[in-house]
Design a protein around this motif. Structure first.
Motif, PDB file in Angstrom:
ATOM      1  N   ASP A   1      -2.415  12.607   5.161  1.00  0.00           N
ATOM      2  CA  ASP A   1      -1.447  12.275   4.129  1.00  0.00           C
ATOM      3  C   ASP A   1      -1.340  13.407   3.112  1.00  0.00           C
ATOM      4  O   ASP A   1      -0.263  13.719   2.622  1.00  0.00           O
ATOM      5  CB  ASP A   1      -1.818  10.967   3.430  1.00  0.00           C
ATOM      6  CG  ASP A   1      -3.194  11.029   2.774  1.00  0.00           C
ATOM      7  OD1 ASP A   1      -4.111  11.507   3.441  1.00  0.00           O
ATOM      8  OD2 ASP A   1      -3.322  10.603   1.618  1.00  0.00           O
TER       9      ASP A   1
ATOM     10  N   GLU B   1       1.926   8.393   5.380  1.00  0.00           N
ATOM     11  CA  GLU B   1       1.022   7.259   5.287  1.00  0.00           C
ATOM     12  C   GLU B   1       1.531   6.210   4.310  1.00  0.00           C
ATOM     13  O   GLU B   1       0.860   5.199   4.067  1.00  0.00           O
ATOM     14  CB  GLU B   1      -0.374   7.733   4.852  1.00  0.00           C
ATOM     15  CG  GLU B   1      -1.045   8.673   5.847  1.00  0.00           C
ATOM     16  CD  GLU B   1      -1.255   8.000   7.195  1.00  0.00           C
ATOM     17  OE1 GLU B   1      -1.663   6.819   7.219  1.00  0.00           O
ATOM     18  OE2 GLU B   1      -1.013   8.656   8.225  1.00  0.00           O
ATOM     19  N   GLY B   2       2.710   6.448   3.727  1.00  0.00           N
ATOM     20  CA  GLY B   2       3.291   5.476   2.809  1.00  0.00           C
ATOM     21  C   GLY B   2       2.819   5.613   1.376  1.00  0.00           C
ATOM     22  O   GLY B   2       3.064   4.728   0.547  1.00  0.00           O
TER      23      GLY B   2
ATOM     24  N   GLN C   1       2.005   0.085   0.938  1.00  0.00           N
ATOM     25  CA  GLN C   1       1.899   1.389   1.586  1.00  0.00           C
ATOM     26  C   GLN C   1       2.027   1.267   3.105  1.00  0.00           C
ATOM     27  O   GLN C   1       2.674   2.092   3.752  1.00  0.00           O
ATOM     28  CB  GLN C   1       0.563   2.042   1.213  1.00  0.00           C
ATOM     29  CG  GLN C   1       0.503   2.525  -0.229  1.00  0.00           C
ATOM     30  CD  GLN C   1      -0.864   3.078  -0.616  1.00  0.00           C
ATOM     31  OE1 GLN C   1      -1.768   3.161   0.220  1.00  0.00           O
ATOM     32  NE2 GLN C   1      -1.017   3.456  -1.877  1.00  0.00           N
TER      33      GLN C   1
ATOM     34  N   LYS D   1       4.873   2.992   5.395  1.00  0.00           N
ATOM     35  CA  LYS D   1       4.486   3.824   6.539  1.00  0.00           C
ATOM     36  C   LYS D   1       5.266   3.401   7.783  1.00  0.00           C
ATOM     37  O   LYS D   1       5.842   4.245   8.495  1.00  0.00           O
ATOM     38  CB  LYS D   1       2.984   3.704   6.785  1.00  0.00           C
ATOM     39  CG  LYS D   1       2.484   4.477   7.999  1.00  0.00           C
ATOM     40  CD  LYS D   1       0.974   4.286   8.170  1.00  0.00           C
ATOM     41  CE  LYS D   1       0.478   5.004   9.415  1.00  0.00           C
ATOM     42  NZ  LYS D   1      -1.000   4.848   9.589  1.00  0.00           N
TER      43      LYS D   1
END
Length: 430
Positions: A3, A40-41, A71, A75
């Motif tokens: 990330d 990865e959000g 998150q 993602k």
């Protein structure tokens, strides 16, 4: 570590301050929240660094596992958007409508713009039940959540799609592919500037002539002449035609749509007259005429017509016989420069070091008309422009475009245009 790498890749090619300004401006303009997350959000901004979060989401983020749940949703949405290569509209785990626009760099998904936190309908009894069910794993106290929901904007499906598309454009803009598209953005701005310049030119002309000019701006012979000059000249001419059609349509959407469609049909016909296979250009018309009838913006209609013209010019360049066309272009340039003189077939063929017979056959094969007919076409087009100036006498115009006899000039003009030079001038004074 992955990330952090994706975050760094985004920040490496665009300043984070610029990204913040872009999204803050979007939020200020639309009242919709927007954020950029990595693969990865996880947001690339500090929590306090951007207007990215409504009160409802702040409550969710403050609950145990709430932030992780969001998150994970971002993602998944980012991956879906990257997979399809377009905005992905989804419902978040807490029950709100959001959408994801993928950020692609060199074919790799490096991040996502997340936007939304909205409702698409006014909450009814079932919505509150569903909201409670979707968030019961996070909390048992729903009073603050319910109050925050009432603050959320309610927007239509059309607005959702429009906002999603806008952010998709932004997402592309901030990637390297987006920077390449920057030239297209500048071209659009240039077109707008040229359009307004065309308005001023036409106003001046109308003032000189006493009224607006009549007749069609789309002249098949002139288009063919320009196409055989060079790509740059043809593009400039056709852009002027597009601007002129828009102007004479008074920005009426239906009229502009019809005229842009007519222009593409004429282009198809002209390529056929040039001896090119019509089938090689049908897909351009099928594609762009369909888009023309889908858009409801005059500006977009003109941009689509301009892009279609570029497609025509590119296809013509690909399909033409280059060695022969070089000679034809040289003859056309010679005629353009010498049309006002007493041109002979020998002089024109000598300009490309070919025999008159071979030059004539080659010219007719590619242009669909004889050299002499083409010379007359050029002279008539030049004469039409001069006729718009009321200060020029017919005899003077005839001499300026290569006719020593005004009577013969009138005869040729009428054969070509269906009316005499005097009638043409009167018609354009109406």
């Amino acid at each position: 570590m992955k990330d952090q790498t994706s975050q760094n890749r985004i920040i490496d090619f665009v300043d984070i301050g610029t990204l913040k300004e872009i999204l803050d401006s979007f939020t200020t303009t639309t009242s919709l929240m927007a954020d950029i997350v990595d693969v990865e959000g996880i947001s690339i901004f500090p929590r306090s660094g951007i207007k990215k979060c409504c009160r409802f989401c702040r409550i969710i983020y403050g609950l145990k596992d709430g932030n992780n749940r969001c998150q994970s949703a971002y993602k998944r949405a980012g991956k879906q958007a990257a997979m399809f290569g377009e905005p992905y509209i989804f419902r978040c785990p807490s029950g709100l409508i959001e959408w994801a626009a993928p950020i692609i760099l060199n074919g790799e998904h490096v991040g996502t713009i997340i936007c939304g936190q909205v409702l698409m309908w006014k909450p009814e009894e079932f919505f509150w039940i569903e909201l409670r069910e979707m968030n019961k794993s996070l909390t048992t106290d729903f009073q603050d959540l319910f109050e925050a929901v009432r603050e959320l904007p309610i927007i239509s499906g059309h607005q959702v799609q429009a906002a999603a598309y806008l952010l998709y454009v932004v997402a592309n803009y901030i990637t390297k592919a987006g920077w390449e598209n920057y030239e297209q953005i500048k071209e659009f701005a240039s077109q707008q500037s040229m359009y307004y310049a065309e308005i001023e030119n036409r106003k001046i002309l109308e003032k000189q002539l006493g009224s607006s000019s009549g007749g069609s701006l789309v002249d098949e012979n002139e288009i063919m002449i320009e196409l055989y000059k060079n790509e740059k000249s043809a593009k400039a001419y056709l852009q002027t035609v597009i601007f002129g059609l828009r102007y004479e349509s008074h920005n009426n959407l239906s009229v502009v749509r019809a005229k842009m469609t007519e222009l593409l049909v004429i282009l198809l016909r002209v390529t056929n007259q040039m001896g090119l296979e019509m089938s090689q250009f049908l897909d351009i018309n099928n594609n762009y005429i369909g888009k023309i009838y889908e858009t409801n913006s005059v500006e977009n209609l003109c941009v689509l017509a301009s892009i279609a013209v570029d497609a025509y010019l590119e296809r013509i360049k690909e399909t033409q016989n280059k060695p022969l066309n070089a000679n034809i272009k040289m003859m056309i340039e010679y005629i353009e420069n010498e049309y006002m003189k007493n041109l002979s077939l020998k002089a024109i063929s000598d300009s490309v070091c070919l025999s008159p017979g071979y030059a004539s056959r080659m010219f007719k094969d590619h242009m669909g008309m004889s050299i002499n007919d083409y010379v007359l076409k050029v002279r008539i087009q030049k004469a039409k422009k001069l006729l718009l100036n009321p200060h020029y006498q017919i005899q003077t115009i005839a001499e300026n475009v290569g006719f020593s006899d005004s009577g013969y000039f009138t005869k040729v003009f009428k054969t070509s245009e269906g009316i005499t030079p005097t009638q043409f001038r009167k018609y354009h004074k109406r």
